[in-house]
Enzyme design. Sequence first.
Site, PDB file in Angstrom:
ATOM      1  N   CYS A 120       0.731  -1.133   0.026  1.00  0.00           N
ATOM      2  CA  CYS A 120      -0.179  -0.134  -0.099  1.00  0.00           C
ATOM      3  C   CYS A 120       0.793   1.152  -0.020  1.00  0.00           C
ATOM      4  O   CYS A 120       2.029   0.982   0.251  1.00  0.00           O
ATOM      5  CB  CYS A 120      -0.941  -0.170   1.089  1.00  0.00           C
ATOM      6  N   CYS A 122       0.017   4.274   1.589  1.00  0.00           N
ATOM      7  CA  CYS A 122      -0.251   5.212   2.777  1.00  0.00           C
ATOM      8  C   CYS A 122       0.763   5.549   3.769  1.00  0.00           C
ATOM      9  O   CYS A 122       0.921   6.703   4.173  1.00  0.00           O
ATOM     10  CB  CYS A 122      -1.763   4.996   3.448  1.00  0.00           C
ATOM     11  N   CYS A 130      -3.960   6.204   0.384  1.00  0.00           N
ATOM     12  CA  CYS A 130      -3.773   4.871  -0.034  1.00  0.00           C
ATOM     13  C   CYS A 130      -3.146   5.094  -1.623  1.00  0.00           C
ATOM     14  O   CYS A 130      -2.961   3.919  -2.287  1.00  0.00           O
ATOM     15  CB  CYS A 130      -4.543   3.724   0.118  1.00  0.00           C
ATOM     16  N   LYS A 199     -12.549  -5.152   1.634  1.00  0.00           N
ATOM     17  CA  LYS A 199     -11.803  -4.342   2.784  1.00  0.00           C
ATOM     18  C   LYS A 199     -12.828  -3.254   3.128  1.00  0.00           C
ATOM     19  O   LYS A 199     -13.133  -2.299   2.069  1.00  0.00           O
ATOM     20  CB  LYS A 199     -10.708  -3.781   2.628  1.00  0.00           C
ATOM     21  N   ARG A 209      -3.409   2.972  12.568  1.00  0.00           N
ATOM     22  CA  ARG A 209      -2.861   4.067  12.188  1.00  0.00           C
ATOM     23  C   ARG A 209      -1.962   4.631  13.110  1.00  0.00           C
ATOM     24  O   ARG A 209      -0.995   5.374  12.483  1.00  0.00           O
ATOM     25  CB  ARG A 209      -3.922   4.967  11.714  1.00  0.00           C
ATOM     26  N   ARG A 221     -11.057   7.509   3.947  1.00  0.00           N
ATOM     27  CA  ARG A 221     -10.704   6.496   2.960  1.00  0.00           C
ATOM     28  C   ARG A 221     -12.066   5.819   2.059  1.00  0.00           C
ATOM     29  O   ARG A 221     -12.049   4.890   1.513  1.00  0.00           O
ATOM     30  CB  ARG A 221      -9.983   5.610   3.480  1.00  0.00           C
ATOM     31  N   GLU A 237     -16.546  -7.877  -5.609  1.00  0.00           N
ATOM     32  CA  GLU A 237     -15.186  -7.626  -5.306  1.00  0.00           C
ATOM     33  C   GLU A 237     -14.138  -8.736  -5.258  1.00  0.00           C
ATOM     34  O   GLU A 237     -13.069  -8.813  -5.762  1.00  0.00           O
ATOM     35  CB  GLU A 237     -14.944  -6.700  -4.109  1.00  0.00           C
ATOM     36  N   LYS A 252     -11.822  -8.005   5.763  1.00  0.00           N
ATOM     37  CA  LYS A 252     -11.338  -7.174   6.757  1.00  0.00           C
ATOM     38  C   LYS A 252     -12.364  -6.154   7.192  1.00  0.00           C
ATOM     39  O   LYS A 252     -12.748  -5.344   6.086  1.00  0.00           O
ATOM     40  CB  LYS A 252     -10.132  -6.525   6.221  1.00  0.00           C
ATOM     41  N   SER A 278      -6.747  -3.761  14.521  1.00  0.00           N
ATOM     42  CA  SER A 278      -6.277  -3.237  15.618  1.00  0.00           C
ATOM     43  C   SER A 278      -7.286  -2.940  16.792  1.00  0.00           C
ATOM     44  O   SER A 278      -7.204  -3.284  17.834  1.00  0.00           O
ATOM     45  CB  SER A 278      -5.357  -2.047  15.364  1.00  0.00           C
TER      46      SER A 278
HETATM   47 ZN   LIG Z   1      -3.129   1.882   2.885  1.00  0.00          ZN
END
Ligand SMILES: [Zn+2]
Length: 310
Positions: A120, A122, A130, A199, A209, A221, A237, A252, A278
């Site tokens: 990614c 980001c 991202c 996701k 983050r 996002r 997807e 996710k 997280s």
């Molecule tokens: Zn990202």
Amino acid sequence: MRTLVHRPRRLRRSAALRNLVRETQLSVHDFVLPLFVSEKLDERRAISSMPGVFQIPLKQVSDEARKAQDVGLQAVLLFGIPENKDEQASSAYSENGIIQKALRGIKSKCPDLVTITDVCLCEYMSHGHCGVTRIDGDHFHVLNDESVELLVKTALSHAAAGADMVAPSDMMDGRIGAIREALDIAGFDQTGIMSYAAKFASSFYGPFREAAESPPQFGDRRSYQMDFANANEALREVALDIDEGADILMVKPALPYLDILWRVRERFEKPTAVYHVSGEYAMVKSAVIDQNGWPLEYLSRRAFPFDACS
Ligand SMILES: [Zn+2]
């Protein structure tokens, strides 16, 4: 008293019988350990929102990987925290970027450990999105195809540094196909792709983050991660990513989307992963540490028959 033909409890009489017919077994082989590797640190740094999780300096990452392997884990997922960020995420695909160096270090010490890399932009973008952004007055856009070009470069550089599998987590359209094609042309036809296929945009990513030092500096996002209300779109997807060459599909976050996970598993019958993110981890930990010291076993399903059946 009626005579019962079926007595399901017969198979629950002893631990040995229960072990014999247990349908779902979870072993250390089923887990992938995320490692946050920082180019900016000399010593490991605790992540306050995720007790027990650390950012690791580059010089310690091989030892950390070895420790994971010593307890039986077979795979790690690497996230990089670079020294420098810019608007082209150039340290994401630099030959001497943090992930590339970490891969070479881990592979020299633990050649059998499966190395998966987060692909990614980001963490490497100064603005924290991202992909490549364009500002139009009050609006900003994350440009799809321009971002995919940089993701392809990143995946190629990870493969060249020894990644067994790349894991694009950005949610740009068409990136799986573009990465698969580029890997094959470059001779990396054995490098796998674990796709973050479904996701969802989620507040559960908050603590990550902090771990990856990647919060967006403006906006959010939701123009690329999925709307949490859409289940059918998740299946579309996933189907796209399978068509484009994904080897493992990921849903996710994990616990709030078990319905999606089940539908993906049932429909596609491909290797399927979930990311226990997280925020989910932080919730469990805060229940253990902050809320009356609930023991961890109390929160785990396996412990319920012994502790909480009354
Ligand atoms: Zn990202």
